[in-house]
Design a protein around this motif. Structure first.
Motif, PDB file in Angstrom:
ATOM      1  N   LEU A   1     -17.468 -50.400  64.133  1.00 17.72           N
ATOM      2  CA  LEU A   1     -17.083 -49.562  65.262  1.00 17.72           C
ATOM      3  C   LEU A   1     -15.680 -49.936  65.748  1.00 17.72           C
ATOM      4  CD1 LEU A   1     -20.212 -49.399  67.613  1.00 17.72           C
ATOM      5  CD2 LEU A   1     -19.649 -47.996  65.627  1.00 17.72           C
ATOM      6  N   PRO A   2     -14.863 -48.944  66.122  1.00 14.41           N
ATOM      7  CA  PRO A   2     -13.636 -49.243  66.861  1.00 14.41           C
ATOM      8  C   PRO A   2     -14.031 -49.851  68.206  1.00 14.41           C
ATOM      9  CG  PRO A   2     -13.653 -46.975  66.060  1.00 14.41           C
ATOM     10  CD  PRO A   2     -15.039 -47.511  65.883  1.00 14.41           C
ATOM     11  N   VAL A   3     -13.205 -50.745  68.726  1.00 16.13           N
ATOM     12  CA  VAL A   3     -13.572 -51.505  69.916  1.00 16.13           C
ATOM     13  C   VAL A   3     -12.525 -51.315  71.016  1.00 16.13           C
ATOM     14  CG1 VAL A   3     -14.249 -53.760  70.789  1.00 16.13           C
ATOM     15  CG2 VAL A   3     -14.617 -53.212  68.375  1.00 16.13           C
ATOM     16  N   ILE A   4     -13.001 -51.202  72.259  1.00 14.55           N
ATOM     17  CA  ILE A   4     -12.133 -51.067  73.426  1.00 14.55           C
ATOM     18  C   ILE A   4     -12.540 -52.122  74.449  1.00 14.55           C
ATOM     19  CG2 ILE A   4     -11.343 -49.522  75.267  1.00 14.55           C
ATOM     20  CD1 ILE A   4     -12.286 -47.168  73.526  1.00 14.55           C
ATOM     21  N   PHE A   5     -11.550 -52.719  75.119  1.00 12.82           N
ATOM     22  CA  PHE A   5     -11.862 -53.680  76.184  1.00 12.82           C
ATOM     23  C   PHE A   5     -10.683 -53.776  77.151  1.00 12.82           C
ATOM     24  CE2 PHE A   5     -11.111 -55.844  72.084  1.00 12.82           C
ATOM     25  CZ  PHE A   5      -9.818 -56.326  72.277  1.00 12.82           C
ATOM     26  N   GLY A   6     -10.920 -54.478  78.270  1.00 12.35           N
ATOM     27  CA  GLY A   6      -9.917 -54.627  79.311  1.00 12.35           C
ATOM     28  C   GLY A   6      -8.888 -55.700  79.003  1.00 12.35           C
ATOM     29  N   PRO A   7      -7.946 -55.932  79.932  1.00 13.39           N
ATOM     30  CA  PRO A   7      -6.786 -56.773  79.666  1.00 13.39           C
ATOM     31  C   PRO A   7      -7.040 -58.269  79.558  1.00 13.39           C
ATOM     32  CG  PRO A   7      -6.758 -56.000  81.938  1.00 13.39           C
ATOM     33  CD  PRO A   7      -7.867 -55.278  81.247  1.00 13.39           C
ATOM     34  N   ARG A   8      -8.170 -58.739  80.045  1.00 16.99           N
ATOM     35  CA  ARG A   8      -8.437 -60.178  79.963  1.00 16.99           C
ATOM     36  C   ARG A   8      -9.188 -60.489  78.664  1.00 16.99           C
ATOM     37  NH1 ARG A   8     -10.079 -62.002  86.171  1.00 16.99           N
ATOM     38  NH2 ARG A   8      -8.092 -61.385  87.129  1.00 16.99           N
ATOM     39  N   TYR A   9      -8.450 -60.595  77.604  1.00 19.99           N
ATOM     40  CA  TYR A   9      -9.068 -60.795  76.287  1.00 19.99           C
ATOM     41  C   TYR A   9      -8.449 -61.943  75.506  1.00 19.99           C
ATOM     42  CZ  TYR A   9      -4.967 -58.517  74.223  1.00 19.99           C
ATOM     43  OH  TYR A   9      -3.690 -58.206  73.829  1.00 19.99           O
ATOM     44  N   GLU A  10      -7.399 -62.596  76.045  1.00 22.65           N
ATOM     45  CA  GLU A  10      -6.661 -63.593  75.284  1.00 22.65           C
ATOM     46  C   GLU A  10      -7.497 -64.815  74.899  1.00 22.65           C
ATOM     47  OE1 GLU A  10      -5.702 -62.309  78.102  1.00 22.65           O
ATOM     48  OE2 GLU A  10      -3.797 -61.269  77.805  1.00 22.65           O
ATOM     49  N   LYS A  11      -8.583 -65.092  75.644  1.00 19.47           N
ATOM     50  CA  LYS A  11      -9.416 -66.247  75.306  1.00 19.47           C
ATOM     51  C   LYS A  11     -10.230 -66.007  74.035  1.00 19.47           C
ATOM     52  CE  LYS A  11     -10.071 -68.089  79.974  1.00 19.47           C
ATOM     53  NZ  LYS A  11     -11.073 -68.453  81.015  1.00 19.47           N
ATOM     54  N   SER A  12     -10.364 -64.769  73.641  1.00 14.05           N
ATOM     55  CA  SER A  12     -11.129 -64.425  72.444  1.00 14.05           C
ATOM     56  C   SER A  12     -10.186 -64.233  71.269  1.00 14.05           C
ATOM     57  CB  SER A  12     -11.947 -63.149  72.677  1.00 14.05           C
ATOM     58  OG  SER A  12     -12.498 -62.680  71.455  1.00 14.05           O
ATOM     59  N   ALA A  13     -10.185 -65.187  70.344  1.00 20.65           N
ATOM     60  CA  ALA A  13      -9.311 -65.088  69.168  1.00 20.65           C
ATOM     61  C   ALA A  13      -9.649 -63.848  68.348  1.00 20.65           C
ATOM     62  CB  ALA A  13      -9.449 -66.344  68.316  1.00 20.65           C
ATOM     63  N   ALA A  14     -10.938 -63.512  68.270  1.00 17.59           N
ATOM     64  CA  ALA A  14     -11.347 -62.338  67.498  1.00 17.59           C
ATOM     65  C   ALA A  14     -10.821 -61.057  68.137  1.00 17.59           C
ATOM     66  CB  ALA A  14     -12.869 -62.279  67.382  1.00 17.59           C
ATOM     67  N   ALA A  15     -10.844 -60.983  69.465  1.00 16.13           N
ATOM     68  CA  ALA A  15     -10.313 -59.800  70.153  1.00 16.13           C
ATOM     69  C   ALA A  15      -8.821 -59.661  69.903  1.00 16.13           C
ATOM     70  CB  ALA A  15     -10.595 -59.900  71.654  1.00 16.13           C
ATOM     71  N   VAL A  16      -8.102 -60.764  69.969  1.00 14.91           N
ATOM     72  CA  VAL A  16      -6.661 -60.748  69.693  1.00 14.91           C
ATOM     73  C   VAL A  16      -6.401 -60.255  68.272  1.00 14.91           C
ATOM     74  CG1 VAL A  16      -4.606 -62.191  69.423  1.00 14.91           C
ATOM     75  CG2 VAL A  16      -6.150 -62.577  71.359  1.00 14.91           C
ATOM     76  N   ASP A  17      -7.193 -60.762  67.332  1.00 15.80           N
ATOM     77  CA  ASP A  17      -7.016 -60.368  65.928  1.00 15.80           C
ATOM     78  C   ASP A  17      -7.325 -58.893  65.706  1.00 15.80           C
ATOM     79  OD1 ASP A  17      -6.285 -62.941  65.276  1.00 15.80           O
ATOM     80  OD2 ASP A  17      -8.265 -63.522  64.551  1.00 15.80           O
ATOM     81  N   LEU A  18      -8.383 -58.401  66.330  1.00 17.99           N
ATOM     82  CA  LEU A  18      -8.762 -57.002  66.145  1.00 17.99           C
ATOM     83  C   LEU A  18      -7.701 -56.052  66.693  1.00 17.99           C
ATOM     84  CD1 LEU A  18     -12.602 -57.090  66.914  1.00 17.99           C
ATOM     85  CD2 LEU A  18     -11.509 -56.742  64.694  1.00 17.99           C
ATOM     86  N   VAL A  19      -7.069 -56.438  67.793  1.00 18.45           N
ATOM     87  CA  VAL A  19      -5.981 -55.620  68.329  1.00 18.45           C
ATOM     88  C   VAL A  19      -4.832 -55.554  67.332  1.00 18.45           C
ATOM     89  CG1 VAL A  19      -4.216 -55.456  70.130  1.00 18.45           C
ATOM     90  CG2 VAL A  19      -6.569 -56.025  70.753  1.00 18.45           C
TER      91      VAL A  19
END
Length: 432
Positions: A355-373
């Motif tokens: 699935l494509p993923v959407i989230f808010g601006p506080r995501y830097e603590k998640s390495a996976a979120a950073v990578d997916l962006v």
């Protein structure tokens, strides 16, 4: 430092004395304290009455759900490599209780109080050959007592975000000796390895092995059964579906207005919303808010009991433990926490479900979120309008959806193998 240790033990001891009073409530903190009241007795009883002294024993601790996924993946590989191993599993957060029941272990419980009396009681009863922590949660008294007994202490899935509290004083200095006591530290990435070293972990014991949680998530999604009661109704009534997982109030303030616009532009859109804490009160309030806007709502329990989702525009998830499965019936995922101080929750499950993923601006603590962006598999939004735009795009534009979904899944595939590499490193500590 000696005074700091005395202060720490005093504070933990005071918390333990007050726990029976606070534990009388129904909130998350009360449930956690209630579970810890006799946790050391549960573990000690297993050690004294059921532990096989002729088999190796590993004590694994994971504070919450995300860390439990890491632990589960490592435990499963460990059992494949060493079938005779006995596993003791502890957790800190009540949110991990459900998942703990599905992990293949001999006994599980809340973590005992980090006091010499309780940790000594448990260590002497279960006599572990290895004590293993996940991510970055290490407990100083438990580590000290383990080292006194020559029990090696390991960290797996080690991750230290740049703004982690452990990097700041006075925590940094207070825990330095504890970090230095690790026999093995398996970091997720090079940056985590560098920060672990800065905390005090000896460079010679640090290895970069990847995130074991990726393996657990990929396996869970791949083995999801579409005929299960909570999934089958969605498969027989296809509609464009948004899965909003682990949502806080700060997420709903953006989500609900965004959904209003989306349903004007995307025909027959359906939303599935999972509150971070799906209490009866939270589910009722969310349902009332949606129905005031003329959404046709059902809880997941109602969907299961009727074996139908027909006519429902909004499904509210009223229990934990099945969110990973639900991503498999979606088209786009929104992950909560990005507008909350805790930060975005796990993005691995929707990525594994393609699935494509959407989230808010506080995501830097998640390495996976950073990578997916960076991979083009996720979008960061700052308000309801951006959220609505992203949802509409990925619900209506098949090609853009397919591209983001493929990038998400490719990321998961590329990150697999962390649990195998972790057990490779741990093997010598267990004599295998």
């Amino acid at each position: 430092m000696h005074q700091a240790r005395l202060l720490y033990r005093s504070l933990v001891g005071t918390a333990r004395l007050l726990a029976p009073i606070v534990a009388s409530g129904t909130g998350k903190i009360s449930r956690g304290l209630s579970g810890r009241l006799n946790a050391h007795e549960v573990l000690a009883r297993w050690g004294e009455e059921e532990r096989d002294p002729h088999r190796p024993t590993v004590w694994v601790h994971a504070p919450s759900v995300g860390e439990s996924l890491q632990a589960c993946a490592v435990i499963e590989v460990l059992r494949e490599r060493l079938p005779r191993v006995q596993v003791v599993f502890t957790y800190f957060s009540p949110s991990a209780v459900e998942l703990a029941g599905r992990i293949p272990v001999e006994v599980s419980s809340y973590l005992p109080w980090d006091l010499r009396r309780t940790t000594t009681r448990v260590l002497e009863a279960i006599q572990p050959d290895l004590l293993m922590f996940t991510k970055t949660e290490v407990w100083p008294v438990l580590v000290d007592e383990a080292r006194k007994r020559s029990i090696p202490v390991a960290l797996v899935g080690g991750s230290v975000p740049p703004d982690a509290s452990r990097l700041r004083q006075p925590t940094r200095t207070f825990l330095r000796a504890t970090w230095k006591g690790l026999a093995v530290a398996c970091a997720i990435a090079d940056a985590d390895a560098d920060r672990l070293q800065s905390l005090g972990v000896s460079p010679g014991v640090i290895c970069v092995t990847g995130d074991p949680a990726v393996d657990a998530v990929a396996r869970r999604v791949a083995t999801t059964d579409p005929t299960d009661a909570h999934l089958a109704p969605f498969h027989t009534d296809h509609r464009p579906t948004v899965i909003a997982g682990s949502t806080w109030q700060t997420d709903l303030e953006r989500l609900l207005p965004a959904f209003e616009r989306v349903r004007k532009e995307v025909r027959e859109v359906r939303v599935v919303i999972a509150p971070h804490e799906p209490s009866g009160e939270a589910v009722t309030k969310l349902r009332e808010r949606l129905e005031r806007k003329n959404w046709s709502t059902r809880t997941l329990e109602e969907v299961e009991s009727s074996a139908s989702v027909s006519g429902a525009d909004a499904i509210i998830i009223d229990r934990v433990g099945i969110l990973a499965d639900l991503y498999t019936i979606g088209h786009v995922a929104y992950i909560g926490g990005g507008f909350h101080r805790a930060g975005v929750h796990s993005v691995l499950e929707p990525a594994a479900a393609q699935l494509p993923v959407i989230f808010g601006p506080r995501y830097e603590k998640s390495a996976a979120a950073v990578d997916l962006v960076s991979e083009g598999a996720a979008k960061v939004v700052s308000d309801a309008e951006e959220l609505a735009n992203s949802l509409v795009t990925w619900l209506e534009d098949t090609e853009k959806n397919r591209y983001a979904a493929s990038r998400a899944f490719s990321y998961i595939q590329a990150q697999r193998g962390g649990s195998e590499r972790t057990v490779d490193v741990l093997a010598h500590l267990l004599g295998s």
